[in-house]
Scaffold this motif. Structure first.
Motif, mmCIF file in Angstrom:
data_model
loop_
_atom_site.group_PDB
_atom_site.id
_atom_site.type_symbol
_atom_site.label_atom_id
_atom_site.label_comp_id
_atom_site.label_asym_id
_atom_site.label_seq_id
_atom_site.Cartn_x
_atom_site.Cartn_y
_atom_site.Cartn_z
ATOM 1 N N ASP A 8 0.832 -1.207 0.000
ATOM 2 C CA ASP A 8 0.000 0.000 0.000
ATOM 3 C C ASP A 8 0.867 1.258 0.000
ATOM 4 O OD1 ASP A 8 -2.081 -1.700 0.069
ATOM 5 O OD2 ASP A 8 -2.501 -1.449 2.221
ATOM 6 N N HIS A 9 0.200 2.307 -0.337
ATOM 7 C CA HIS A 9 0.900 3.594 -0.397
ATOM 8 C C HIS A 9 0.294 4.563 0.595
ATOM 9 C CE1 HIS A 9 2.356 1.832 -4.106
ATOM 10 N NE2 HIS A 9 1.123 1.837 -4.620
ATOM 11 N N LEU A 10 1.159 5.365 1.142
ATOM 12 C CA LEU A 10 0.712 6.373 2.094
ATOM 13 C C LEU A 10 0.879 7.731 1.421
ATOM 14 C CD1 LEU A 10 -0.272 7.154 4.932
ATOM 15 C CD2 LEU A 10 2.133 7.280 5.618
ATOM 16 N N VAL A 11 -0.247 8.391 1.215
ATOM 17 C CA VAL A 11 -0.210 9.707 0.569
ATOM 18 C C VAL A 11 -0.152 10.753 1.670
ATOM 19 C CG1 VAL A 11 -1.367 11.329 -0.955
ATOM 20 C CG2 VAL A 11 -1.516 8.878 -1.390
ATOM 21 N N GLN A 12 0.914 11.547 1.683
ATOM 22 C CA GLN A 12 1.113 12.571 2.708
ATOM 23 C C GLN A 12 0.950 13.958 2.040
ATOM 24 O OE1 GLN A 12 5.016 11.725 4.272
ATOM 25 N NE2 GLN A 12 4.179 10.440 5.894
ATOM 26 N N LEU A 13 0.046 14.769 2.624
ATOM 27 C CA LEU A 13 -0.221 16.110 2.107
ATOM 28 C C LEU A 13 0.273 17.129 3.106
ATOM 29 C CD1 LEU A 13 -1.595 17.961 -0.052
ATOM 30 C CD2 LEU A 13 -3.637 17.863 1.390
ATOM 31 N N SER A 14 1.058 18.093 2.628
ATOM 32 C CA SER A 14 1.555 19.152 3.517
ATOM 33 C C SER A 14 1.462 20.482 2.801
ATOM 34 C CB SER A 14 3.011 18.878 3.919
ATOM 35 O OG SER A 14 3.837 18.795 2.770
ATOM 36 N N VAL A 15 1.353 21.525 3.617
ATOM 37 C CA VAL A 15 1.395 22.875 3.057
ATOM 38 C C VAL A 15 2.825 23.156 2.637
ATOM 39 C CG1 VAL A 15 1.004 25.323 3.471
ATOM 40 C CG2 VAL A 15 -0.529 23.619 4.460
ATOM 41 N N SER A 44 -4.145 6.648 3.391
ATOM 42 C CA SER A 44 -3.613 5.349 2.975
ATOM 43 C C SER A 44 -4.512 4.774 1.905
ATOM 44 C CB SER A 44 -3.542 4.387 4.167
ATOM 45 O OG SER A 44 -3.038 3.152 3.746
ATOM 46 N N VAL A 45 -3.899 4.326 0.844
ATOM 47 C CA VAL A 45 -4.652 3.743 -0.265
ATOM 48 C C VAL A 45 -4.092 2.352 -0.537
ATOM 49 C CG1 VAL A 45 -5.212 5.936 -1.319
ATOM 50 C CG2 VAL A 45 -3.078 4.863 -1.935
ATOM 51 N N PRO A 46 -4.949 1.423 -0.932
ATOM 52 C CA PRO A 46 -4.485 0.063 -1.199
ATOM 53 C C PRO A 46 -3.717 -0.013 -2.522
ATOM 54 C CG PRO A 46 -6.798 0.260 -1.713
ATOM 55 C CD PRO A 46 -6.402 1.566 -1.103
#
Length: 997
Positions: A658-665, A676-678
């Motif tokens: 799986d992948h972890l999508v991290q969003l930051s300013v 988290s997306v499969p």
């Protein structure tokens, strides 16, 4: 019946008469003779004769007298026989007869004295002696004693017989005489040759003899005397002296008369000098003329020196007749001369010429030898020198190359086919006849040929270049060259080598730099055309080459250090042993790093960096690095369907979890959301974000042995558009003030677009800061509408646009004029076209007399004038022109003008008193601004007075006038600067009031 047959004769005696008779038959006893005057009968003489006598003389008679004679014979028986006869004595000849010419050649005068006795007349017979021709036969009265014979021949002998006539008898006397000789005319004496003179004359028939005397005037001796008979008209005197003056005298003779005639002088022809020569004298530029002295005499020699082929006289010298030479000094060098020696004797000349001779020439001056930039020719030149021509010699190292002869007039010669780069010597001498001047010498070089096959090569060296060439086929003294930096054109160094060199090495150069070498062959002062060659020094390989991972997937960053020298570009080659594809790229010379993207994750790559300089390259050692073994690639962050959304997508590699999508300013790097997306999901929508914000997205993945974050992706949410957009014109500034309100969220700034209506030009753009809420757009066209658009920007994205249309204030017309064309009801308005645009013009006309607006006209945007009609006469008006654009206006200044007033009408005059006149009038329409009353003496036309009145006046009393006087009155209506007058009206003032009373 017996006849005595008496006869009478005088026997040539003029004072006697012999009487004869026949004796009568039977004889006679005697005879008686009686002589009496005839006519009177007076007995003059008587006589007697005896018998047997038959003759008797009467003597003492008067010559030329007629007598009556009676002869009586006494016969036997006392008979008588008588016979009477008449007889005449012979006349006496004239005495002292003379015949003279008196100096005349055409007349003779005869003079005589009368003889004794009587005569009946004279007969004169004149004979020409030579021809025995009777010239004249003249009868004259007995009293004549002279006679003139004219029309005679000159110089001729004449015989004159003068006969005295008495009855049938005559007594003659003869005389001979010559007429005076006539002088011959037109005496000429001319030379027949050098030893003879020919004398000729006219009118020689008038002399019996001609006497000629020829005298030598030089010796004063008589050379020849000659007597010639009548009729000779010429004579040739021979055996005279040449060149001598003679005098000829001529006399005419006839009988004893001599007349001195004309004389003449002449010269015999002189003899020509012999053996005339012209040769060089001892002094320079001198020639001596010599000749043999001819026979005879001469006055002098005239020696003429002639110059050139045209034999132009240049000097004249006179020398005595005994000289045999003369020397000419100071002549032109190298000039052809001849001499003419003229013997002068009186008016005659005899000449002889010499052959030509030359003075020694000088060498030409101004000698030059020019190459004229040619490698195979030289131009020889010199200044013109006197002479026949020139001898030219061209030599090479004292060896003759070419000799030439040229005629005079040529001052240059081109030598062709010479050796390039060679020193030649040129000599030129002047030729004049047998003489040749000393030569003038000059040397010069032909231009060298350029070096052939010039090359410039680095030979694999980075700091040196080797130049080589093939020597020119002909001469030179060496080679010179200049090395330049090709790009900057900076001169690096100069190279000078001898002519035996064919290569040279240029050291201490900059690696990888392009150089240009210009080479020329040198010969004397000349350089050949330049040959050039170009090459680069070999570049140095880059140092410190590294290959490192970036924090983004499928990316490797290459770094290297630039070596000394120049670089055109860097060529990067990235390849992997597990992939056939190779990545090649070129970067500029100032770039020292490069990132390769889109590489295969988890793959080992090799990097080689090559320096390119011209056609040369130099490569570094290999650098290697692995890409992160990411399972994701091509992470993309795009705006979502709404300003509060972001759309994240990626491409998944094989394997992984799986992948972890991290969003930051982006600005704070703080993670604000983890999603988290499969495995197998390749996109995600992030909602509830702030519009116009910059975000950073990073996906953590594991691929192979590594856990590693994906490359960071930056994305923006789309900003919200500004609100409440408005645009309004800035008064008189030809600008628009744009205002808006800030929308929620963030933004980087604003972008404004200003597009002119109807224009195909691109719109004008402006930027404003993110906190701005207004901006002024300056420098716009007046009276023009613009479409104003505004966007909020965030990164590369824009919000939806907000648009508004607004117009700038138009420009006011300028140079407004209001003119009167000479009319009482029209005015003309014009103005200059203002800049910019407008919809139309509004022109307003105000009546200042009535304080009201009376006319308004609307004209097109291109109009520049208009005419106002049907206006009130004598009124003042003001005009204003307004440019209109939509609801916006710009007005000009006000301009005023008057219409012409109308002349007053119904003018009347009256005299209420002896010293006054009443003037009254009426007006048409409004009238006028004012009135002027002018009064003058009607008889003399002299002005008396002028009165200025207001516009309301309709009458006026003129006072202090003279009683009983006729006045002329005119009333003028005035309006501003204009006036219009009535015709003059005349009227008399009353007589004095008292008289009237």
């Amino acid at each position: 019946g017996t006849l005595l047959n008496v006869s009478v004769s005088d026997h040539d005696r003029s004072d006697s008469l012999l009487l004869s008779w026949d004796e009568p038959e039977g004889g006679a006893k005697g005879y008686l003779l009686a002589l009496s005057s005839l006519g009177s009968g007076t007995l003059l003489q008587n006589g007697s004769a005896g018998p047997n006598t038959t003759s008797f003389w009467f003597h003492g008679l008067t010559p030329g007298t007629r007598y009556e004679i009676e002869v009586t014979a006494t016969l036997a028986c006392m008979d008588t026989v008588s016979q009477t006869i008449t007889a005449q004595t012979s006349p006496s000849p004239v005495r002292n007869l003379s015949l003279s010419s008196g100096g005349s050649s055409a007349s003779l005068r005869a003079v005589w004295a009368h003889g004794h006795g009587r005569r009946d007349g004279y007969r004169l017979a004149l004979w020409h002696s030579d021809s025995q021709t009777l010239v004249r036969n003249v009868s004259l009265l007995p009293s004549a004693s002279t006679f003139l014979f004219d029309g005679l021949l000159a110089g001729s002998e004449y015989a004159l017989k003068v006969s005295t006539l008495a009855g049938s008898s005559q007594a003659s006397t003869s005389i001979h005489q010559w007429t005076a000789p006539s002088i011959p005319t037109q005496l000429r004496l001319s030379p027949g040759s050098s030893t003879s003179l020919v004398a000729s004359w006219a009118g020689a028939a008038g002399a019996a003899w001609l006497h000629l005397e020829l005298r030598n005037l030089l010796t004063q001796k008589v050379s020849t005397t000659l007597s010639a008979r009548r009729g000779l008209t010429s004579y040739t005197f021979q055996h005279l002296h040449p060149g001598t003056q003679y005098w000829l005298g001529l006399s005419a003779m006839a009988g004893s008369q001599t007349v001195v005639g004309p004389n003449a002088t002449a010269w015999t022809y002189p003899l020509s000098p012999g053996n005339v020569t012209l040769s060089s004298a001892e002094e320079q530029n001198s020639l001596q003329a010599r000749w043999s002295i001819p026979g005879g005499w001469r006055d002098f020699y005239l020696v003429t020196l002639r110059e050139g082929e045209d034999s132009i006289p240049t000097r004249n010298i006179s020398v005595g007749g005994e000289n045999d030479h003369v020397t000419f000094h100071g002549l032109s060098p190298g000039q052809q001369y001849s001499v003419q020696v003229v013997v002068v004797a009186g008016p005659y000349r005899a000449s002889a010429h010499s052959t030509a001779a030359w003075t020694e020439p000088r060498a030409p001056s101004g000698v030059g030898l020019s190459s004229q930039g040619s490698p195979h020719s030289l131009l020889a030149s010199w200044e013109e020198a006197m002479g026949e021509g020139y001898l030219l010699a061209l030599s090479l190292a004292e060896h003759p190359v070419k000799n030439s002869s040229l005629l005079r007039g040529v001052t240059s010669f081109t030598y062709e086919g010479l050796h390039p780069g060679t020193l030649y010597t040129f000599e030129v001498s002047t030729v004049a006849g047998p003489y040749t001047s000393s030569p003038r010498c000059i040397s010069n070089w032909t231009y060298p040929l350029p070096p052939e096959q010039l090359t410039l090569s680095n030979g694999g060296h980075s700091t040196s270049l080797q130049a080589s060439w093939r020597a020119a086929s002909s001469g030179s003294t060496g080679y010179t060259g200049t090395l330049w930096e090709t790009k900057s054109q900076v001169q690096v160094r100069n190279v000078t080598v001898g002519n035996e060199w064919t290569n040279v090495t240029l050291e201490n150069l900059v690696p990888g730099r392009q150089y240009t070498l210009e080479m020329a062959a040198v010969a004397g002062p000349y350089r050949s055309p330049v040959q050039s060659a170009t090459d680069w020094t070999y570049p140095l390989a880059p140092a410190g080459v590294t290959l490192t991972n970036t924090r983004r997937p499928m990316g490797l960053s290459a770094f290297w250090d630039k070596a000394a020298g120049d670089v055109d570009q860097f060529f990067l080659q990235l390849y992997s042993k597990s992939h056939a594809a190779q990545r090649n790229t070129s970067v500029g010379p100032n770039t020292h790093n490069f990132t390769f993207l889109g590489l295969s994750p988890g793959t080992q790559y090799f990097l080689k960096v090559t320096v390119l300089a011209g056609p040369y390259r130099s490569s570094s050692h290999f650098a290697t690095e692995w890409t992160y073994p990411l399972s994701l690639a091509n992470v993309s962050v795009q705006p979502g369907r709404k300003p509060q959304e972001l759309h994240v997508s990626w491409v998944e590699s094989g394997g992984g979890r799986d992948h972890l999508v991290q969003l930051s300013v982006a600005e704070s790097l703080s993670i604000i959301r983890n999603v988290s997306v499969p495995r197998g999901v390749t996109q995600l929508d992030l909602e509830g974000l702030v519009p116009g914000s910059r975000y950073r997205v990073e996906i953590i993945s594991q691929a192979g042995p590594h856990r590693i974050s994906s490359q960071t992706a930056i994305g923006y949410t789309v900003p919200l558009p500004p609100r409440s957009l408005s645009a309004s014109p800035v008064s008189k500034a030809w600008a628009l003030a744009v205002h808006w309100e800030t929308a929620p969220g963030h933004r980087d700034g604003y972008l404004l677009s200003v597009l002119e209506e109807g224009s195909s030009a691109p719109p004008r753009t402006l930027e404003a800061g993110k906190d701005s809420t207004n901006v002024t757009v300056p420098q716009l066209e007046p009276g023009t509408c613009y479409l104003v658009g505004i966007w909020a920007t965030a990164g590369p994205y824009r919000s939806l646009p907000e648009n508004i249309t607004s117009c700038t204030v138009p420009a006011a017309p300028t140079n407004l004029s209001l003119t009167n064309p000479g009319s009482s009801s029209e005015l003309y308005t014009s103005w200059n076209k203002p800049p910019g645009r407008r919809d139309n013009y509004r022109i307003t006309l105000y009546s200042l007399s009535t304080q009201s607006r009376i006319q308004v006209q609307t004209l097109s945007a291109d109009a520049l004038n208009c005419t106002w009609t049907h206006l009130e006469a004598g009124s003042k008006f003001a005009v204003q022109v307004t440019a209109v654009k939509g609801s916006l206006e710009a007005s000009s200044i006000n301009i005023t003008q008057w219409t012409y007033p109308l002349a007053p009408v119904n003018l009347t005059l009256g005299s209420p008193a002896a010293s006054a006149l009443v003037v009254s009038w009426a007006v048409v329409g409004r009238g006028a601004e004012g009135f002027v009353v002018d009064v003058g003496d009607a008889a003399s036309g002299t002005p008396v007075g002028r009165t200025v009145l207001g516009g309301n006046a309709r009458s006026h009393i003129l006072r202090s006038l003279s009683p009983g006087t006729r006045y002329s009155v005119a009333v003028s209506a005035t309006a501003g600067p204009f006036h219009t007058s009535t015709p003059n009206l005349t009227h008399c003032t009353r007589e004095c009031d008292a008289l009237l009373a």
